[in-house]
Design a protein around this motif. Structure first.
Motif, PDB file in Angstrom:
ATOM      1  N   LYS A 163       0.726  -1.398  -0.068  1.00  0.00           N
ATOM      2  CA  LYS A 163       0.077   0.002   0.270  1.00  0.00           C
ATOM      3  C   LYS A 163       0.480   1.347  -0.023  1.00  0.00           C
ATOM      4  O   LYS A 163       0.768   2.021  -0.657  1.00  0.00           O
ATOM      5  CB  LYS A 163      -0.738   0.036   1.037  1.00  0.00           C
ATOM      6  CG  LYS A 163      -1.763   0.998   1.132  1.00  0.00           C
ATOM      7  CD  LYS A 163      -2.569   0.921   2.408  1.00  0.00           C
ATOM      8  CE  LYS A 163      -2.017   1.238   3.974  1.00  0.00           C
ATOM      9  NZ  LYS A 163      -1.939   2.619   4.024  1.00  0.00           N
ATOM     10  N   ALA A 164       1.877   1.317   0.695  1.00  0.00           N
ATOM     11  CA  ALA A 164       2.657   2.187   0.466  1.00  0.00           C
ATOM     12  C   ALA A 164       3.399   2.948  -0.149  1.00  0.00           C
ATOM     13  O   ALA A 164       3.846   3.906  -0.837  1.00  0.00           O
ATOM     14  CB  ALA A 164       3.656   2.042   1.920  1.00  0.00           C
ATOM     15  N   ARG A 165       3.742   1.342  -0.893  1.00  0.00           N
ATOM     16  CA  ARG A 165       4.551   1.788  -2.333  1.00  0.00           C
ATOM     17  C   ARG A 165       3.631   2.305  -3.409  1.00  0.00           C
ATOM     18  O   ARG A 165       4.126   3.038  -4.269  1.00  0.00           O
ATOM     19  CB  ARG A 165       5.059   0.399  -2.775  1.00  0.00           C
ATOM     20  CG  ARG A 165       6.120   0.199  -4.157  1.00  0.00           C
ATOM     21  CD  ARG A 165       6.707  -0.885  -5.192  1.00  0.00           C
ATOM     22  NE  ARG A 165       7.337  -0.648  -6.305  1.00  0.00           N
ATOM     23  CZ  ARG A 165       7.094  -1.914  -6.492  1.00  0.00           C
ATOM     24  NH1 ARG A 165       6.053  -2.524  -7.115  1.00  0.00           N
ATOM     25  NH2 ARG A 165       7.543  -1.698  -8.364  1.00  0.00           N
ATOM     26  N   LEU A 166       2.279   1.613  -3.426  1.00  0.00           N
ATOM     27  CA  LEU A 166       1.267   2.339  -4.307  1.00  0.00           C
ATOM     28  C   LEU A 166       1.012   3.907  -3.928  1.00  0.00           C
ATOM     29  O   LEU A 166       0.688   4.659  -5.453  1.00  0.00           O
ATOM     30  CB  LEU A 166       0.419   1.388  -4.103  1.00  0.00           C
ATOM     31  CG  LEU A 166      -0.877   2.037  -5.569  1.00  0.00           C
ATOM     32  CD1 LEU A 166      -0.833   1.798  -6.810  1.00  0.00           C
ATOM     33  CD2 LEU A 166      -2.591   0.929  -5.011  1.00  0.00           C
ATOM     34  N   GLU A 167       0.833   4.294  -3.157  1.00  0.00           N
ATOM     35  CA  GLU A 167       0.837   5.454  -2.638  1.00  0.00           C
ATOM     36  C   GLU A 167       1.584   6.525  -3.052  1.00  0.00           C
ATOM     37  O   GLU A 167       1.014   7.297  -3.346  1.00  0.00           O
ATOM     38  CB  GLU A 167       0.541   5.693  -0.748  1.00  0.00           C
ATOM     39  CG  GLU A 167      -1.073   4.731  -0.368  1.00  0.00           C
ATOM     40  CD  GLU A 167      -0.976   4.990   1.437  1.00  0.00           C
ATOM     41  OE1 GLU A 167      -2.460   4.819   1.616  1.00  0.00           O
ATOM     42  OE2 GLU A 167       0.288   4.562   1.265  1.00  0.00           O
ATOM     43  N   GLU A 168       2.980   6.067  -3.216  1.00  0.00           N
ATOM     44  CA  GLU A 168       3.929   6.490  -2.917  1.00  0.00           C
ATOM     45  C   GLU A 168       3.986   6.591  -4.934  1.00  0.00           C
ATOM     46  O   GLU A 168       4.153   7.801  -4.847  1.00  0.00           O
ATOM     47  CB  GLU A 168       5.587   5.745  -2.975  1.00  0.00           C
ATOM     48  CG  GLU A 168       6.840   6.563  -3.448  1.00  0.00           C
ATOM     49  CD  GLU A 168       7.746   5.985  -3.502  1.00  0.00           C
ATOM     50  OE1 GLU A 168       8.950   6.402  -3.390  1.00  0.00           O
ATOM     51  OE2 GLU A 168       7.874   4.890  -2.330  1.00  0.00           O
ATOM     52  N   TRP A 169       3.411   5.791  -5.655  1.00  0.00           N
ATOM     53  CA  TRP A 169       3.752   5.516  -6.974  1.00  0.00           C
ATOM     54  C   TRP A 169       2.555   6.932  -7.558  1.00  0.00           C
ATOM     55  O   TRP A 169       3.096   7.706  -8.626  1.00  0.00           O
ATOM     56  CB  TRP A 169       3.373   4.254  -7.149  1.00  0.00           C
ATOM     57  CG  TRP A 169       3.367   4.766  -8.933  1.00  0.00           C
ATOM     58  CD1 TRP A 169       4.183   4.551 -10.075  1.00  0.00           C
ATOM     59  CD2 TRP A 169       2.353   3.969 -10.255  1.00  0.00           C
ATOM     60  NE1 TRP A 169       3.922   4.550 -11.340  1.00  0.00           N
ATOM     61  CE2 TRP A 169       2.537   4.279 -11.430  1.00  0.00           C
ATOM     62  CE3 TRP A 169       1.397   3.146 -10.117  1.00  0.00           C
ATOM     63  CZ2 TRP A 169       1.707   3.610 -12.795  1.00  0.00           C
ATOM     64  CZ3 TRP A 169      -0.409   3.462 -11.344  1.00  0.00           C
ATOM     65  CH2 TRP A 169       0.242   3.232 -12.226  1.00  0.00           C
ATOM     66  N   ILE A 170       1.324   6.763  -6.557  1.00  0.00           N
ATOM     67  CA  ILE A 170      -0.120   7.609  -7.016  1.00  0.00           C
ATOM     68  C   ILE A 170       0.869   9.488  -7.143  1.00  0.00           C
ATOM     69  O   ILE A 170       0.308   9.958  -7.723  1.00  0.00           O
ATOM     70  CB  ILE A 170      -1.429   7.138  -5.932  1.00  0.00           C
ATOM     71  CG1 ILE A 170      -1.577   6.524  -6.387  1.00  0.00           C
ATOM     72  CG2 ILE A 170      -1.794   8.839  -6.471  1.00  0.00           C
ATOM     73  CD1 ILE A 170      -2.774   5.791  -5.251  1.00  0.00           C
ATOM     74  N   ASN A 171       0.803   9.399  -5.546  1.00  0.00           N
ATOM     75  CA  ASN A 171       1.623  10.239  -5.699  1.00  0.00           C
ATOM     76  C   ASN A 171       3.015  11.301  -6.736  1.00  0.00           C
ATOM     77  O   ASN A 171       2.759  11.976  -7.183  1.00  0.00           O
ATOM     78  CB  ASN A 171       2.583  11.205  -4.116  1.00  0.00           C
ATOM     79  CG  ASN A 171       1.677  10.761  -3.040  1.00  0.00           C
ATOM     80  OD1 ASN A 171       0.436  10.761  -3.564  1.00  0.00           O
ATOM     81  ND2 ASN A 171       1.519  10.330  -2.014  1.00  0.00           N
ATOM     82  N   LYS A 172       3.807  10.488  -7.062  1.00  0.00           N
ATOM     83  CA  LYS A 172       4.626  10.354  -8.215  1.00  0.00           C
ATOM     84  C   LYS A 172       4.288  11.252  -8.972  1.00  0.00           C
ATOM     85  O   LYS A 172       4.778  11.866 -10.153  1.00  0.00           O
ATOM     86  CB  LYS A 172       5.317   9.117  -8.059  1.00  0.00           C
ATOM     87  CG  LYS A 172       7.246   9.931  -9.667  1.00  0.00           C
ATOM     88  CD  LYS A 172       7.355   8.353  -9.263  1.00  0.00           C
ATOM     89  CE  LYS A 172       8.658   8.580 -10.041  1.00  0.00           C
ATOM     90  NZ  LYS A 172       9.235   6.897 -10.433  1.00  0.00           N
ATOM     91  N   LYS A 173       2.875  10.586  -9.618  1.00  0.00           N
ATOM     92  CA  LYS A 173       1.883  10.565 -11.126  1.00  0.00           C
ATOM     93  C   LYS A 173       1.716  11.724 -10.678  1.00  0.00           C
ATOM     94  O   LYS A 173       1.067  12.320 -11.682  1.00  0.00           O
ATOM     95  CB  LYS A 173       1.175   9.082 -11.329  1.00  0.00           C
ATOM     96  CG  LYS A 173       2.629   7.960 -11.605  1.00  0.00           C
ATOM     97  CD  LYS A 173       2.845   8.516 -12.766  1.00  0.00           C
ATOM     98  CE  LYS A 173       4.152   6.932 -13.442  1.00  0.00           C
ATOM     99  NZ  LYS A 173       5.333   7.517 -14.763  1.00  0.00           N
TER     100      LYS A 173
END
Length: 208
Positions: A163-173
């Motif tokens: 979940k943390a990795r996905l949230e990081e990717w969401i923010n990056k995009k």
């Protein structure tokens, strides 16, 4: 073990064994973006049967599963007879409903909401009404979801890490989170941990 409990256990095992050899209907979606095991998907509208449990993360699925499984195995108010692709005839109280994937789990107000997706042929009018008042039927509208797929144990640590990795990717995009994360599981409990398909899904703003 009571006869009814034994029959339910046999039914459950039979259903999962069948699911390993026959296609299981899954939620329909279109992939808009893919980077390794990360995706943006648009999910078609669908109907879910869901129930709320007040327990720990790793126990929520087990507690809710039996309740929901009884519902799809016939513990509903419909008298219509339909053919089943999975042999769960030992628990025949009403209409039997094909198993679908994934099983979803979302935290709401400190509790866990666990859901089964109904077959795509069902509407809100034709979906059998549960006899168990703890189960509700809900129409889920079309929505855009960011997703990360991973294998491994059904653990809280694995869920939180991905979940943390996905949230990081969401923010990056530069996407905007629009709702609560969903933990999705696609396999039976006896599936080896390294072959399990797990996902974390987070609703985001519509990119279309």
């Amino acid at each position: 073990m009571h006869n009814r409990q034994a029959a339910l256990l046999i039914s459950l095992c039979s259903m999962f064994l069948s699911a390993t050899t026959m296609a299981t209907e899954e939620a329909e979606y279109t992939v808009l973006l893919k980077e390794e095991n990360l995706e943006v998907r648009v999910y078609e509208p669908h109907i879910v049967a869901e129930t709320v449990v007040d327990t720990e993360f790793e126990d929520a699925g087990s507690e809710a599963f039996g309740r929901l499984f009884k519902y799809i195995s016939g513990n509903n108010q419909s008298q219509q007879e339909i053919a089943m692709t999975a042999p769960v005839g030992q628990v025949a109280e009403g209409q039997e409903i094909d198993m679908t994937a994934p099983v979803g789990q979302t935290q709401v107000d400190g509790n866990w909401v666990v859901s089964f997706m109904m077959p795509g042929s069902f509407t809100m009018q034709t979906t059998p009404k549960p006899r168990d008042e703890r189960i509700t039927i809900r129409q889920v509208p079309e929505r855009t979801m960011a997703a990360i797929e991973y294998s491994g144990f059904w653990s809280k640590s694995g869920y939180q890490k991905n979940k943390a990795r996905l949230e990081e990717w969401i923010n990056k995009k530069g996407f905007t989170i629009q709702g609560k994360p969903v933990w999705a599981r696609y396999n039976a409990p006896f599936m080896p941990w390294f072959l399990r398909r797990n996902e974390v899904l987070i609703p985001i703003n519509n990119l279309q």
